[in-house]
Design a protein around this motif. Structure first.
Motif, PDB file in Angstrom:
ATOM      1  N   LEU A 145       0.826  -1.212   0.000  1.00 12.87           N
ATOM      2  CA  LEU A 145       0.000   0.000   0.000  1.00 12.87           C
ATOM      3  C   LEU A 145       0.861   1.262   0.000  1.00 12.87           C
ATOM      4  N   VAL A 146       1.995   1.225   0.676  1.00 12.54           N
ATOM      5  CA  VAL A 146       2.913   2.370   0.666  1.00 12.54           C
ATOM      6  C   VAL A 146       3.375   2.636  -0.763  1.00 12.54           C
ATOM      7  N   TYR A 167      -0.595  -1.254  14.893  1.00  9.26           N
ATOM      8  CA  TYR A 167      -0.685   0.198  15.033  1.00  9.26           C
ATOM      9  C   TYR A 167       0.094   0.873  13.908  1.00  9.26           C
ATOM     10  N   ILE A 168      -0.481   1.931  13.378  1.00 10.18           N
ATOM     11  CA  ILE A 168       0.166   2.776  12.381  1.00 10.18           C
ATOM     12  C   ILE A 168       0.245   4.165  12.991  1.00 10.18           C
ATOM     13  N   GLY A 169       1.446   4.715  13.062  1.00 11.10           N
ATOM     14  CA  GLY A 169       1.634   6.035  13.646  1.00 11.10           C
ATOM     15  C   GLY A 169       2.518   6.893  12.779  1.00 11.10           C
ATOM     16  N   GLU A 196      -0.021   8.429   6.578  1.00 11.48           N
ATOM     17  CA  GLU A 196      -0.658   7.754   7.704  1.00 11.48           C
ATOM     18  C   GLU A 196      -2.168   7.635   7.477  1.00 11.48           C
ATOM     19  N   GLU A 197      -2.820   8.717   7.056  1.00 14.03           N
ATOM     20  CA  GLU A 197      -4.267   8.686   6.819  1.00 14.03           C
ATOM     21  C   GLU A 197      -4.630   7.695   5.716  1.00 14.03           C
ATOM     22  N   PHE A 198      -3.827   7.648   4.649  1.00 19.20           N
ATOM     23  CA  PHE A 198      -4.055   6.700   3.559  1.00 19.20           C
ATOM     24  C   PHE A 198      -3.986   5.263   4.087  1.00 19.20           C
TER      25      PHE A 198
END
Length: 135
Positions: free
Chosen positions: A10-11, A69-71, A118-120
């Motif tokens: 996804l990145v 977690y994604i930060g 991050e939002e994506f």
């Protein structure tokens, strides 16, 4: 729950779809053990933890590479380190014990992209420990 390799795809999709091709690509670290059991272990924190001083997005995973977690950090990606070889992850309230971290470093001249990336990712990845976008 998404695995690390799925999130990294996804990145790359984000880079291809939303960034100009002339921009420097994001740098992605290997997976690093937050709590290594032995000294001098490969991919252990913090001696060989790349991009800790760069803005970007970090992924916290369990022992099965599930992303918990994604930060983001617009200054430096970092987790508290107590100086005695132990990592202290901020919240004591994890759904599953965190085990690994991976960092996606954003170029310094476009640190503002941390929030967008991050939002994506949060919009496209189901995590257990982010409260935003949870169903």
């Amino acid at each position: 729950m998404a695995k690390l390799d799925e999130v990294l795809k996804l990145v790359r999709l984000y880079e291809e779809k939303y960034r100009h091709p002339s921009l420097t690509r994001f740098s992605v670290s290997n997976k690093y053990d937050l709590f290594p059991g032995k000294e001098n272990m490969e991919n252990c924190w913090p001696q060989c933890y790349p991009y800790a001083d760069r803005p970007g997005v970090y992924l916290i995973m369990d022992d099965k590479d599930n992303v918990l977690y994604i930060g983001k950090s617009s200054v430096a990606i970092g987790i508290c380190y107590d100086g005695e070889g132990k990592c202290r992850v901020r919240s004591p309230y994890w759904s599953t014990s965190p085990k690994y971290i991976a960092a996606i470093a954003v170029p310094f001249d476009s640190a503002f992209e941390c929030a967008a990336l991050e939002e994506f990712l949060l919009a496209n990845v189901q995590t257990t420990d982010n409260s935003i976008f949870q169903k």
